[in-house]
Scaffold this active site. Structure first.
Site: not given
Length: 217
Positions: A54, A97, A132
């Protein structure tokens, strides 16, 4: 971003979303550092790109380091041009990301950035980071100079040994020369400074990463 579960396989380039020709508009300076998050950067500044899950929490790790000029979050390692956050999270752009770090090599070494990267997450988890799950959360290390490449590969070798001694599996980090970095939407930039109680899924293994390759930053 919280507990997002998407595809754990990379899409073929021909299966990725078409994206768009225009870049995301960036309208603000760095909320914490007060610097521009887009080039041109001051003379002598170098850049590096890191993916460690993240990007909200990942970015905060780097903006706290003395010698870092600026940081920005975005999407790297994929095919779709100028993806939106929703598109990147679909797993159909090929991007992870990522955090762009612009730094002064006279004040902070690239090896210090590498240590922050390796110790800031678990690089053995494949297409996930903690809760995640998805290709957009894969660990990635993208260099912008030959010296960075040498240091990055050496650091991986050393950290692989340290992790193995602590019972961890093989490093799954994607390592390659940096390609296009696409800036994320403004509200993602320095998210945890804007939202101090916001979600952060970043967590390391607790295994220290030895530094000191002798390679200049």
């Amino acid at each position: 971003m919280l507990f997002t579960r998407k595809s754990q396989t990379m899409p073929a380039p021909e299966d990725t979303l078409p994206g768009r020709p225009g870049a995301m508009p960036i309208t603000e300076q760095h909320v914490v550092l007060g610097t521009s998050i887009e080039p041109p950067f001051p003379e002598g500044t170098e850049t590096a790109i890191f993916g460690l899950g993240c990007f909200w929490g990942a970015e905060r790790l780097f903006w706290q380091l003395p010698g870092v000029y600026t940081t920005a979050v975005g999407y790297a390692g994929g095919t779709t041009p100028n993806p939106s956050y929703e598109e990147a999270c679909s797993g159909r752009t090929g991007h992870t990301e990522a955090v762009l770090v612009a730094y002064d090599p006279a004040r902070i070494s690239y090896e210090t950035l590498l240590q922050t990267f390796w110790e800031g997450h678990d690089p053995t988890q494949g297409m996930r980071q903690g809760n995640d799950v998805g290709s957009q959360y894969r660990s990635a290390l993208y260099w912008t100079t030959d010296a960075q490449q040498e240091a990055a590969l050496a650091s991986k070798a050393r950290y692989s040994m340290a992790l193995a001694q602590s019972g961890y599996g093989m490093i799954t980090t994607e390592l390659s020369e940096a390609g296009q970095f696409y800036y994320a939407e403004t509200y993602h930039q320095q998210y945890l400074a804007r939202n101090p109680r916001g979600y952060c899924g970043i967590g390391g293994t607790g295994v220290a990463c030895p530094i000191g390759t002798g390679v200049a930053g």
